[in-house]
Structure formats: structure tokens, C-alpha cells
Write an enzyme that holds these catalytic residues in place. Structure first.
Site, short mmCIF file in Angstrom:
data_model
loop_
_atom_site.label_atom_id
_atom_site.label_comp_id
_atom_site.label_asym_id
_atom_site.label_seq_id
_atom_site.Cartn_x
_atom_site.Cartn_y
_atom_site.Cartn_z
N HIS A 180 -2.61 1.42 6.76
CA HIS A 180 -2.95 1.27 5.35
C HIS A 180 -3.11 2.66 4.75
O HIS A 180 -3.53 3.60 5.43
CB HIS A 180 -4.24 0.47 5.17
CG HIS A 180 -4.52 0.12 3.73
ND1 HIS A 180 -3.85 -0.88 3.06
CD2 HIS A 180 -5.38 0.67 2.83
CE1 HIS A 180 -4.30 -0.95 1.82
NE2 HIS A 180 -5.23 -0.02 1.65
N HIS A 226 -5.66 1.99 -4.38
CA HIS A 226 -4.77 1.43 -3.35
C HIS A 226 -4.39 0.01 -3.73
O HIS A 226 -5.01 -0.62 -4.58
CB HIS A 226 -5.44 1.46 -1.97
CG HIS A 226 -6.61 0.53 -1.83
ND1 HIS A 226 -6.80 -0.30 -0.76
CD2 HIS A 226 -7.69 0.30 -2.65
CE1 HIS A 226 -7.91 -0.99 -0.90
NE2 HIS A 226 -8.48 -0.64 -2.04
N CYS A 240 0.82 -1.22 0.00
CA CYS A 240 0.00 0.00 0.00
C CYS A 240 0.85 1.27 0.00
O CYS A 240 0.66 2.17 -0.83
CB CYS A 240 -0.98 -0.01 1.17
SG CYS A 240 -0.22 0.11 2.81
#
Length: 337
Positions: free
Chosen positions: A301, A313, A253
């Protein structure tokens, strides 16, 4: 992370559906080691998927620790190299100073072996002798100053060697930490994969998808560099999630957001926690394309806001870089780089 699930069950008859779910329940119960024989098949499959999600979340957190430790190893490598270079230069200087002092001391010994009063008495030219004696006195004073400089240089060299030793020891500890985090991630991912393999194909398929480009509208990027990062992130859609990777063929990520901004000439930190503070934080209502959106209370994240309520993402292993709703999980912050 908690992905959006949509079970693809069309085309199955009711009897086949029950049979498949029953088999999935039995396998998932064995994998989880806790589901009783009388458990609802759907509940057992859902429980397995929930555990997969938790394992991926834990793996992602460990991945961020891995990335952070990797950054520290790189910094320490640079520090160790600089310290070693400084020690080498310091040793050369000490050696030169020792050589110079040794030459002066030898010359004094060779010329000063006779008692000064006797040398003056025997001298054919007392005035010349007195001039030489004054010169030797000045040399002695300079030698004393040089000796003090040498001692200071030796102390500094000793301190540099100590610092280099500590940097090397810290580098080894950090390498050990990297290896530990890597094993943790691999264990979590392997366990999640085993659970996924125990689920029927339509349940596994429900974890992937949404890689196509949605209709994006709304505000323009806040800057030209944000616009360039948005274009880079768009180009990465469809590439695989690879933990610990920051492109260009695969991403985790924070690797995706770091790579995307690198294409715009902007250097971001490696971890999502550090990226959270890589710019000015704004409210979600102010979000514009190119802003970084971090998730969960620990900011483990991160995705890039693309407009129209969407982020791009790298979600988790087995799913490619894709678009998802910005509210897919609890938001920690929105950062404008």
C-alpha cells in the site's frame, strides 16, 4: 488495510442498540461460519469487520500483482512488436541477398559454360579473354563473400524468429497471470462485500469518512515537482477507489500516486513495491509533502505525505480518496521522488 473505526451509535436507545447488534451478530456468524450462538454480539461484529479488513488487504496485494503483471504484458507487447519488425526486415535483407547472388550465378553459368582453355584457344583476342577471365574470378570471390554474408543473415534471422516466438509465449503466460490475479481480486472483493452487507448500516459507515481537508502545516515540498504532485493528489480527494485504475476518475493506491506525479511530469512505476525504490529513501522524521509512504512489510500500500502527519491515499473499495494519519498502519519506507 486496517482503517480507523468510530461506531456512529448516537440516538439509539439501549434496547434498540442491543436488538440491532444481536441481529448483526447472527448474520455475521452465519457469514463467518464459526461464531457460536452464545458469542458476544459486539465481538461477532468486530470479527466480521476484521475479516473484511483482511480481505481488503489480500485484495490490495493481489491488485499490486495484477498491476505488475499488466506492466509486464505491456513491455512484452512492445518486445514482440519489435521482434516481429526485426524479423520482417531480416527476411527482406535475406531475400535481396538471395536475388543478387542468383543474378551473379546465372551470369556466370551463361558465360562460363565453355572450358577456359578451349575458350582461350578459340578466342580471336586472347588478351580480351584473359581480362574477362580475371573479372570472372573477382566476381567469384565476391560471390563467396556474399554467400557467407547470406548465411550469417539467415542464422541471425533464425535467432530473431526464436526470440519472437519466446516473447509471444511469455506474453501469453503473462496474460494468463493477469487474468488469474483479476479473478483473485474480484473474489476477495466480493467476499468482503458480502460480509459488509451483513453488518448494520452504522458499522458499514464506520469504514468510510475523513475526506475533508485537515489543517496542513510544516515543511514545504522538497521540490517543485513534489509540490505539483501534492496539488494533484489534493484534487483527487473524494474520487472513488477503483482497483486497477490510475485515474483520473478513480484510483487504486499506487494508481493515485502514479497519476499525481504524472501531472508534475514525472513518470513513476505502476506498483507500490516499485514506487518504493523510485527515489531516495528518507526517515519518517524527515518526511516532506510529496514523499511517498509505503506500508506493510511487502509495501503493498502507498500514500502521499501531505504534511502535518497526514497522507492522502486511496484506501479500499467503497471509500473515496481521503486524508488519514501517516501512522495508520505499519510503515515500510518513505521515499523522496
Amino acid at each position: 488495510m486496517a482503517p480507523h473505526r468510530r461506531l456512529s451509535q448516537s440516538g439509539l436507545t439501549q434496547s434498540v442498540r442491543v436488538t440491532v447488534l444481536s441481529a448483526a451478530a447472527a448474520t455475521a456468524a452465519a457469514a463467518l461460519g464459526a461464531a457460536p450462538a452464545s458469542a458476544d454480539p459486539h465481538d461477532a461484529a468486530e470479527s466480521a469487520r476484521a475479516k473484511v479488513d483482511r480481505l481488503y488487504e489480500e485484495a490490495e496485494q493481489a491488485t499490486e500483482h495484477f498491476n505488475k503483471a499488466g506492466e509486464r504484458v505491456e513491455r512484452l507487447r512492445e518486445q514482440v512488436a519489435q521482434a516481429q519488425d526485426s524479423v520482417a526486415r531480416g527476411q527482406e535483407r535475406v531475400n535481396r541477398m538471395r536475388g543478387a547472388l542468383g543474378s551473379v550465378a546465372g551470369a556466370q553459368y551463361r558465360s562460363g559454360g565453355m572450358d577456359p582453355a578451349l575458350a582461350l584457344l578459340l578466342s580471336a583476342d586472347p588478351d580480351t579473354y584473359l581480362d574477362k577471365a580475371a573479372t570472372l574470378d573477382r566476381i567469384s570471390e565476391r560471390q563467396a563473400t556474399d554467400l557467407q554474408d547470406l548465411r550469417r543473415a539467415q542464422r541471425r534471422l533464425g535467432q530473431q524468429r526464436t526470440e519472437a516466438y519466446h516473447d509471444l509465449a511469455e506474453l501469453e503466460r503473462s496474460r494468463t497471470a493477469v487474468a488469474h490475479h483479476k479473478r483473485t481480486v474480484e473474489h476477495k472483493l466480493a467476499e468482503a462485500q458480502r460480509l459488509l452487507n451483513a453488518l448494520p448500516s452504522f458499522d458499514r459507515a464506520s469504514r468510510s469518512g475523513r475526506g475533508s481537508l485537515p489543517e496542513l502545516s510544516g515543511l514545504a515540498p522538497a521540490s517543485s515537482r513534489a509540490g505539483a504532485a501534492v496539488m494533484a493528489a489534493r484534487s483527487a480527494v473524494g474520487r472513488p477507489y477503483v482497483w486497477g485504475a490510475n485515474g483520473p476518475s478513480g484510483f487504486d493506491c499506487s494508481g493515485l500516486t502514479q497519476w499525481s506525479y504524472a501531472q508534475a511530469g514525472v513518470g513513476l512505476p505502476r506498483t507500490s513495491q516499485a514506487q518504493r525504490y523510485a527515489g531516495r529513501q528518507v526517515s519518517l522524521s524527515e518526511a516532506r509533502p510529496g514523499d511517498l509512504v509505503t506500508y506493510r512489510s511487502d509495501a503493498s500500500h502507498v500514500g502521499m505525505y501531505m504534511g502535518n502527519g497526514q497522507v492522502v491515499h486511496a484506501p479500499y473499495p467503497g471509500a473515496a480518496v481521503r486524508y488519514d494519519p501517516v501512522g495508520m498502519m505499519p510503515i515500510a519506507s518513505v521515499t523522496r521522488v
